[in-house]
Design an enzyme around this catalytic site. Structure first.
Site, short mmCIF file in Angstrom:
data_model
loop_
_atom_site.label_atom_id
_atom_site.label_comp_id
_atom_site.label_asym_id
_atom_site.label_seq_id
_atom_site.Cartn_x
_atom_site.Cartn_y
_atom_site.Cartn_z
N GLY A 292 15.20 1.94 105.37
CA GLY A 292 15.58 1.35 104.09
C GLY A 292 15.01 2.08 102.89
N CYS A 293 14.21 3.12 103.14
CA CYS A 293 13.66 3.92 102.04
C CYS A 293 14.53 5.17 101.88
CB CYS A 293 12.23 4.35 102.33
SG CYS A 293 11.05 3.00 102.29
N GLN A 294 14.84 5.49 100.65
CA GLN A 294 15.59 6.71 100.38
C GLN A 294 14.74 7.93 100.71
OE1 GLN A 294 16.91 7.14 96.35
NE2 GLN A 294 18.57 8.51 96.94
#
Length: 144
Positions: free
Chosen positions: A51-53
């Site tokens: 979920g982290c870019q």
């Protein structure tokens, strides 16, 4: 120091910057630089926060019933964000982490200096830390 006392300390640290956006970002990046190095063998696909870019690796361990996190990121700002979370959560009981409410981000105006993508990534980091807390809490309840 409690989780809330640490959050209050972060709020005081950022208040010195008097809302200056550029200084806040630089301070955040400085915090990331102070994050203890994570061992290269821990930077695995399994330890990446979903979920982290940016890439964020996160691990947790339990010592004397208290949780300790290690993390790293491939970007300076994200590394600063995860360093603040580690500062807030490190050394606390899993139950304390699970019942905590984070409020320092709103108080320091974090949304001003990180975009929506990083806000989503920050939420994913919090979620992953709470999942580690839940896993260790459940494991100790089963062993008891």
């Amino acid at each position: 120091m409690t989780i809330n006392e640490t959050q209050d300390e972060i709020i005081r640290d950022f208040s010195i910057l008097d809302g200056d956006l550029e200084m806040s970002v630089m301070y955040l990046m400085e915090l990331g630089q102070k994050l203890p190095a994570m061992r290269e063998e821990e930077k695995t696909e399994e330890n990446i926060v979903k979920g982290c870019q940016s890439k964020v690796w996160l691990t947790a361990s339990l010592t004397h019933e208290r949780l300790f996190f290690t993390a790293d990121s491939n970007t300076a700002i994200t590394k600063g964000l995860v360093s603040m979370l580690i500062r807030v959560y490190n050394g606390h009981l899993p139950e304390e982490i699970l019942s905590s409410e984070l409020y320092f981000m709103q108080k320091i105006g974090m949304e001003r200096f990180i975009g929506t993508q990083r806000s989503n990534g920050f939420a994913a980091m919090v979620k992953q830390m709470k999942l580690y807390a839940l896993a260790f809490k459940t494991k100790s309840e089963i062993q008891a």
